[in-house]
Design an enzyme around this catalytic site. Structure first.
Site, short mmCIF file in Angstrom:
data_model
loop_
_atom_site.label_atom_id
_atom_site.label_comp_id
_atom_site.label_asym_id
_atom_site.label_seq_id
_atom_site.Cartn_x
_atom_site.Cartn_y
_atom_site.Cartn_z
N HIS A 162 82.09 63.34 -98.42
CA HIS A 162 83.05 62.24 -98.49
C HIS A 162 84.11 62.42 -97.40
O HIS A 162 84.88 63.36 -97.44
CB HIS A 162 83.70 62.25 -99.88
N PHE A 174 91.13 55.66 -104.15
CA PHE A 174 92.21 55.97 -105.08
C PHE A 174 93.33 54.97 -104.89
O PHE A 174 93.71 54.67 -103.75
CB PHE A 174 92.76 57.37 -104.82
N GLU A 218 80.09 51.84 -110.24
CA GLU A 218 79.53 51.09 -109.11
C GLU A 218 78.19 50.45 -109.52
O GLU A 218 77.90 49.31 -109.16
CB GLU A 218 79.33 52.01 -107.89
N LYS A 221 76.64 59.84 -98.73
CA LYS A 221 77.56 60.95 -99.05
C LYS A 221 76.80 62.15 -99.61
O LYS A 221 77.31 63.26 -99.62
CB LYS A 221 78.61 60.49 -100.08
N HIS A 225 79.19 53.21 -102.18
CA HIS A 225 80.29 54.16 -102.05
C HIS A 225 79.80 55.51 -102.60
O HIS A 225 80.05 56.54 -102.01
CB HIS A 225 81.52 53.65 -102.81
N CYS A 240 90.33 56.01 -99.49
CA CYS A 240 88.92 55.96 -99.08
C CYS A 240 88.46 54.55 -98.72
O CYS A 240 87.31 54.35 -98.33
CB CYS A 240 88.06 56.56 -100.18
#
Lengths: 102, 435
Positions: free
Chosen positions: B364, B423, B338, B359, B327, B187
């Site tokens: 996503h 990830f 975050e 998002k 994010h 991502c």
């Protein structure tokens, strides 16, 4: 094994080429140049071989239609002599081989 | 002296449809793109919704002139090719005003994301076809299965799977003969792609770079994989409100898909041809958690370091940042970490910065999320309007910042920061500035 009259072979190849190369079926004639006129590139030749195997139930085992360099007239490129009729002839000979060995 | 870099064109293929206007119209009014999945049978799936791009929203044959090339393109590649056409048109860049040898492509791409439903089904069906079953001697022998399946699969299939094919198609179609890179860091991919594209122009290697990202994980394998990792919301009953970043009832993210493409251009090159300038890209930084594959360190040391470094790169102090596009995945862990990381970098000022996660609306986009969120930021800057975090209803005490809940907010914006984490632990941040 079904019989394949030559006009049937051509009709099937015409629709294979039209699908694989996204060209109008009308412009595919026995004399059309597969690379120079119909726009095939290497990957399309693989695609066309695959479609031929499926349509005619042939095992080409990676041997594709190729032109022997000694058959290319001096000063010409393979793409300038590679016609739809050559594919038709190739398929015809493969069908005959398959029939003979059946 | 580094060259300055501007954004001169943007293009998007999104679950709202093709084009920037429809995208911004929906994003700025807080409309969700969530849908029940119709692209394949999801009856038995624990997750049955996503921000999917439907065939009536996107038909590649309508947009791609070279019809023959479509058969060699995965869905993600089709999205990227069309978004690129739109971005170049928006930038009014063409063969006339470009040196094609200094015209590059750097894209953020997915891994398995490049493999769409059709290819996978063909492989699976091939492996189970009577021809293979009859000839199969040893079911455990994967080599044998592959050898037999090979005869059933069109040889153009491998070209759809290769991760660099989106960039390759774009280069061929647009005659971009400069450097071509494909970045695959889950991502974080497309934020890093944009950052690396910026560096190429700063260093003087390219005049213009087509950059951004593309991904399409809404297929049986993608949906299964993310679901197995436990990161997707399973709120099928109330799917329109499933993606709810920073809200206390969040239970995972909603998958989305699409391509977001930007043209990054050297400032003088753009001025000389009298091109449009949306904004300047002034900062990029990247870091790695080097911690665990899918966990973030609880104190967010990796993501906070990326934010600190990007401020340094942009030569800004924290108080200069007017908006953060987070994010904000809507997973319990990401949104909490975050928030901690933002506080670590911005201190008390963290409470004064509007932060939103788009998002909440578009889901996503995996490898493409950073790019679509940068485009969102570019539009926020242009319209001086901060898009909201929708579905924010029940505050979480651990997420106590200003997340611009539910309604867009007009604000004077000069500098804007966009976060992407992935990830594997990669973090990337970008800063853009009003021009």
């Amino acid at each position: 094994m079904p019989e394949w009259p030559e006009n049937k072979i051509f009709e099937n190849i015409k629709s294979i080429l039209s699908d694989a190369l996204e060209v109008e079926p009308e412009i595919v004639t026995p004399g059309s140049l597969v690379i120079d006129e119909l726009g095939a590139e290497s990957i399309d030749i693989l695609d066309i071989s695959f479609r031929i195997e499926k349509t005619f139930n042939l095992d080409l085992s990676n041997q594709s239609f190729s032109i022997d360099s000694k058959d290319i007239p001096k000063g010409k490129k393979a793409s300038e002599i590679f016609t739809v009729q050559m594919i038709v002839d190739f398929v015809k000979s493969k069908l005959e081989e398959a029939k003979a060995s059946a | 002296m580094k060259n300055r870099v501007v954004i001169s064109g943007i293009g998007v293929v999104s679950p709202y449809g093709v084009g920037i206007d429809t995208f911004w119209q929906n994003i700025s009014t807080g409309r969700t793109a969530a849908k029940l999945i119709t692209g394949f049978d999801v009856t038995d799936y624990p997750v049955r919704f996503a921000a999917e791009i439907t065939p009536d929203q996107f038909n590649p044959r309508e947009y791609i002139e070279n019809k023959k090339s479509i058969k060699t393109m995965s869905k993600a590649t089709q999205f990227s090719v069309v978004a690129t056409q739109a971005a170049l048109q928006d930038a009014r860049l063409d063969k006339e005003n470009l040196n094609k040898e200094r015209f590059g492509v750097t894209l953020g791409v997915g891994g398995v994301g490049a493999v769409d439903t059709q290819i996978f089904s063909e492989m699976i069906l091939a492996a189970y076809s009577p021809e293979i079953q009859e000839n199969m001697v040893d079911r455990e022998n994967i080599g044998q299965i592959a050898r037999l399946a090979m005869k059933q699969i069109n040889p153009i299939m491998p070209l759809q799977i290769l991760p660099n094919m989106s960039a390759a198609h774009i280069a061929i179609l647009q005659q971009a003969q400069g450097s071509s890179y494909s970045i695959a860091t889950a991502c974080t991919s497309s934020s890093q792609a944009i950052g690396e594209a910026m560096r190429q122009i700063q260093r003087g290697e390219n005049d213009v770079v087509i950059t951004g990202g593309t991904d399409s994980m809404i297929n049986p394998i993608g949906l299964m994989g993310f679901n197995m990792l436990g990161v997707l919301s399973r709120n099928n009953e109330n799917y329109l409100k499933a993606s709810r970043p920073f809200d206390s009832l969040r239970d995972g993210f909603m998958l989305g898909e699409g391509a977001a493409i930007l043209t990054l251009e050297e400032l003088q090159h753009c001025l000389k041809r009298k091109g449009q300038i949306y904004c300047e890209v002034i900062g990029y930084a990247s870091s790695s958690d080097a911690f665990r594959l899918t966990d973030e360190p609880p104190d967010g040391y990796g993501s906070s370091r990326a934010m600190s470094l990007v401020l340094e790169d942009a030569n800004l102090s924290p108080e200069h940042v007017d908006y953060i596009n987070a994010h904000g995945t809507s997973t319990v862990m990401n949104d909490k970490t975050e928030t901690i990381a933002i506080k670590k970098v911005f201190g008390d000022y963290a409470y004064k910065i509007p932060i939103s996660s788009t998002k909440s609306m578009i889901g996503h986009w995996a490898a493409a999320c950073g790019a679509v969120e940068l485009i969102t930021s570019v539009l926020a800057l242009k319209h001086q309007l901060i898009p909201p975090t929708i579905n924010y209803e029940k505050p979480d005490p651990e997420c106590d910042l200003d997340y611009v809940p539910n309604r867009a907010r007009p604000k004077k914006i000069t500098h804007l920061l966009s976060n992407s984490f992935g990830f594997g632990g990669q973090n990337a941040c970008l800063v853009i500035k009003k021009f």
